[in-house]
Motif scaffolding. Structure first.
Motif, short mmCIF file in Angstrom:
data_model
loop_
_atom_site.label_atom_id
_atom_site.label_comp_id
_atom_site.label_asym_id
_atom_site.label_seq_id
_atom_site.Cartn_x
_atom_site.Cartn_y
_atom_site.Cartn_z
N GLU A 44 14.36 -2.13 18.04
CA GLU A 44 13.08 -1.49 17.73
C GLU A 44 12.72 -0.48 18.83
OE1 GLU A 44 10.63 -5.23 15.79
OE2 GLU A 44 10.69 -5.06 17.97
N CYS A 49 9.12 0.30 12.36
CA CYS A 49 9.16 -0.99 13.05
C CYS A 49 7.79 -1.66 12.92
CB CYS A 49 9.50 -0.79 14.53
SG CYS A 49 11.12 -0.06 14.81
N CYS A 82 7.99 3.36 16.96
CA CYS A 82 8.60 3.54 15.64
C CYS A 82 7.66 3.05 14.54
CB CYS A 82 9.92 2.77 15.61
SG CYS A 82 10.59 2.46 13.98
N THR A 132 16.18 2.56 14.13
CA THR A 132 15.32 1.39 14.11
C THR A 132 14.38 1.44 12.91
OG1 THR A 132 13.68 2.49 15.50
CG2 THR A 132 15.34 1.17 16.62
N PRO A 133 14.01 0.27 12.39
CA PRO A 133 14.44 -1.07 12.79
C PRO A 133 15.83 -1.40 12.26
CG PRO A 133 12.95 -1.24 10.93
CD PRO A 133 13.00 0.22 11.29
N TYR A 160 2.83 -3.67 17.63
CA TYR A 160 3.14 -3.08 16.33
C TYR A 160 1.99 -3.23 15.32
CZ TYR A 160 7.86 -2.64 18.09
OH TYR A 160 8.95 -2.29 18.84
#
Length: 238
Positions: free
Chosen positions: A76, A83, A80, A214-215, A150
Motif C-alpha cells: 500500500e 488503498c 493511494c 497498490t493495493p 485510510y
C-alpha cells in the motif's frame, strides 16, 4: 486487506500511463467489487488482546496473533486512494480474520505518491509513523492507526494541497492508543530515514513478486484477485 505521478488501472500502477483510461478502469474495478458494500460492517479494527505487531529489519510490520503461520503480504501507499477504498470496504473483514487467527498480515508500505502530497513527503512520514507504533509492539494501536490513515475523512487526497504534519500524525496515533514512546517518535520524525529505506525495499519486493502497483495482496508469492469481493473469505480457506 494490494496512485498522481503514478496512475493506473487498479492496482494503482507504477508509473503513470494514460490517466483517463486509468480512471475509467479504477471506477469499473470498484463497481465490480461490491459497490459501496462494507464487509463485516460494525466490527471495527483489531481488538483481540493477544494481537501483536512486530517490526522487521526491513521496516515491514507484521500484524497478527502469536504462532499464526499463514502470512499475507499487503502492499500500500498511505496516499493511494484505492488503498483507502480497499480499507473502507474490506478493512473490518480483514481485522476480524486477523483477530480470529485466520492469517497475519505483513504490511509493505510504499512512498511513490510523495510528489502528490502537499508536503512532498507525506507518504514517507506516514510510513515512519506506523513504524514508530510497530516498534512498541502494540498491535491494537497499530491496527487502529492503520485504519485511520485510510479513513475517508482522514486520508489526504492526491494533489489537494493538504496533508498532515508530524504533530498531527502523532495526534492521530495518540487517538489510536499509541503510547508516549511512539508519539514522541512520530513528532520528531525519528523513523523517517528508516521509512525511506523500507519504502525502497517494498518497491523492490513488489516488483520481484510481479506486482505493478497498490493495493496488491499476495499469499505465498501468488497475487490475490482483489476484483473478487470474496477474496478475504477465500484467503481464510486457502
Amino acid at each position: 486487506m494490494s496512485r498522481s505521478s503514478s496512475r493506473g488501472m487498479p492496482p494503482w500502477i507504477i508509473p503513470t500511463a494514460v490517466i483517463a483510461v486509468a480512471l475509467v478502469g479504477a471506477i469499473f474495478y470498484f463497481m465490480t467489487t461490491g459497490g459501496t458494500t462494507v464487509r463485516s460492517e460494525g466490527y471495527g479494527t483489531g481488538k483481540n488482546p493477544a494481537l501483536t505487531v512486530s517490526l522487521g529489519t526491513d521496516g515491514v510490520a507484521t500484524l497478527g496473533l502469536p504462532g499464526v503461520t499463514k502470512i499475507v503480504d499487503v502492499y500500500e501507499d498511505p496516499l493511494c486512494p484505492f488503498c483507502g477504498e480497499m480499507e473502507r470496504k474490506f478493512g473490518q473483514e480483514v481485522a476480524k480474520s486477523i483477530d480470529e487467527g485466520k492469517f497475519a498480515v505483513r504490511y509493505h508500505l510504499m512512498n511513490f505518491l510523495n510528489a502528490g502530497s502537499a508536503s512532498g513527503d507525506y507518504s514517507t512520514r506516514a510510513i515512519a509513523a506506523t513504524q514508530c507504533i510497530a516498534a512498541t509492539e502494540n498491535g491494537i494501536a497499530y491496527a487502529a492507526f492503520h485504519a485511520k490513515l485510510y479513513s475517508p475523512d482522514i486520508q489526504p487526497k492526491e494533489n489537494s494541497g493538504k496533508d498532515y504534519t508530524n504533530a498531527q500524525l502523532a495526534a492521530l496515533a495518540q487517538a489510536a492508543g499509541a503510547n508516549d514512546q511512539a508519539i514522541n517518535c512520530i513528532k520528531t520524525g525519528a523513523d523517517v530515514k528508516m521509512a525511506e529505506a523500507a519504502a525502497a525495499a517494498s518497491k523492490a519486493s513488489l516488483a520481484a513478486a510481479g506486482g505493478k502497483g497498490t493495493p496488491s495482496v499476495f499469499l505465498n508469492g501468488s497475487a490475490l484477485d482483489l476484483q473478487d469481493a470474496q477474496w478475504v473469505v477465500k484467503l481464510e480457506q486457502a
